[in-house]
Enzyme design. Structure first.
Site, short mmCIF file in Angstrom:
data_model
loop_
_atom_site.label_atom_id
_atom_site.label_comp_id
_atom_site.label_asym_id
_atom_site.label_seq_id
_atom_site.Cartn_x
_atom_site.Cartn_y
_atom_site.Cartn_z
N HIS A 217 34.07 -13.44 2.44
CA HIS A 217 33.74 -13.60 1.01
C HIS A 217 33.34 -12.26 0.37
CE1 HIS A 217 31.65 -15.16 -2.54
NE2 HIS A 217 31.93 -16.39 -2.21
N GLU B 281 38.79 -12.91 -1.46
CA GLU B 281 38.39 -13.35 -0.12
C GLU B 281 39.59 -13.84 0.68
OE1 GLU B 281 35.53 -16.47 -0.99
OE2 GLU B 281 35.11 -15.47 -2.90
O1 TA6 Z 1 34.07 -18.02 -3.33
C1 TA6 Z 1 33.88 -18.74 -4.50
C2 TA6 Z 1 32.72 -19.71 -4.34
O2 TA6 Z 1 33.06 -20.79 -3.50
C3 TA6 Z 1 32.32 -20.17 -5.73
O3 TA6 Z 1 32.61 -21.54 -5.93
C4 TA6 Z 1 30.82 -19.87 -5.80
O4 TA6 Z 1 30.08 -20.98 -5.37
C5 TA6 Z 1 30.72 -18.68 -4.84
O5 TA6 Z 1 31.57 -19.05 -3.76
C6 TA6 Z 1 29.34 -18.28 -4.44
O6 TA6 Z 1 28.78 -19.26 -3.61
P1 TA6 Z 1 27.23 -19.04 -3.12
O7 TA6 Z 1 26.94 -20.24 -2.25
O8 TA6 Z 1 27.19 -17.74 -2.38
O9 TA6 Z 1 26.41 -18.97 -4.40
#
Ligand code: TA6
Length: 286
Positions: A158, A263
């Site tokens: 991520h 990601e």
């Molecule tokens: O990667 C995108 C995502 O799944 C978004 O939906 C948003 O929730 C982001 O990840 C961040 O998630 P977090 O749990 O780190 O706030």
């Protein structure tokens, strides 16, 4: 692991948290033991390739906002038998330690293992995270299924890229690609849309592109960030934009202007057979 003889890696403690600072002739980097999370990667003559929120919480109480959190053994909200468990799985909220290093004038390879793997052992899985750092940064998640039955594995690397100015950032590589839009409530659960032109961002974006090609490029005003990977079946692109950024205490209110998450993910349903090992990797550089 004792780092006193390491050429380039220094272990520091801040707010009772452990960080590994790497000062190498080719790059500088910082990795948090909490989450085995790369927080900064600065090749020589380059601005940091990663964005890290100034208001990120770094006390071990929640995932650090920025750098490269690891989502595993699921991506997104927990579901099914894991209902109620943390979004994006366990690893980014667990403490890790270095299990091995290999360092030379070209770069550094560091393997991380969980300090307390009980929760992962209960799943019948083994996992390690490997960083291969030189003029490029590569992250590998290596998963082995020790169960007698298949395990449905989803995961993502991520990465919060530092794009300096989101309004002049684009990704041409995804043109023509189908994507799932997590911001659109549609009757059809897996409704897909086509990316009809190069991707630019001028509002909140949360998309899962069905993309397994090994390479893509993020073009900004000042540089092109090359992103490569193996083992992915999708690429997730996320920017919360202003309102959502302001609603997150650990996300700088205007931070959305300097970042874009791109990601490598395994999100389309993958069954890891008993005894098999799966590697998801992402590499990035300028
Ligand atoms: O990667 C995108 C995502 O799944 C978004 O939906 C948003 O929730 C982001 O990840 C961040 O998630 P977090 O749990 O780190 O706030």
């Amino acid at each position: 692991m004792d780092l006193k003889n390491s050429l380039y890696i220094q272990c520091i403690t801040k707010n009772e948290q452990t960080f590994y600072q790497i000062n190498h002739p080719a790059f500088k980097a910082n990795i948090s033991a909490y989450g085995a999370q790369l927080l900064s990667f600065e090749p020589n003559d380059q601005q940091d390739l990663l964005w890290l929120s100034n208001s990120a919480v770094q006390d071990g109480s929640k995932a650090i906002r920025g750098g490269v959190p690891i989502c595993w053994p699921w991506f997104g909200p927990a579901s099914g038998k894991f209902e109620g468990e943390p979004q994006h799985g366990y690893l980014r909220n667990l403490n890790w330690r270095i299990s091995s290093i290999d360092e030379n004038a070209e770069g550094v390879t560091i393997e991380f293992e969980l300090q307390r793997p009980e929760k992962i052992v209960q799943l019948g899985l083994a996992v390690k995270i490997i960083f291969i750092l030189n003029a490029q940064a590569e992250i590998k998640i290596v998963t082995t299924n020790l169960n007698k039955e298949a395990f449905e594995l989803s995961q993502a690397i991520h990465t919060y890229f530092n794009v300096e100015d989101i309004e002049t950032t684009s990704i041409a590589s995804l043109k023509g690609c189908l994507f799932l839009d997590k911001l659109v409530q549609s009757e059809q659960e897996n409704q897909t849309y086509e990316q009809s032109s190069e991707l630019t961002v001028n509002s909140a974006m949360d998309r899962v592109y069905i993309y397994n090609k090994p390479k893509l490029e993020i073009t900004t005003d000042t540089r092109t960030i090359k992103v490569e990977g193996e083992g992915h079946d999708s690429v997730i692109v996320w920017n919360p934009w202003a309102e959502s950024a302001q609603s997150m205490a650990d996300f700088d209110d205007s931070g959305y202007k300097q970042m874009l998450c791109v990601e490598m993910g395994l999100t389309q349903g993958y069954l890891l057979n008993p005894g098999d090992t799966y590697v998801l990797s992402q590499r990035f550089y300028c």
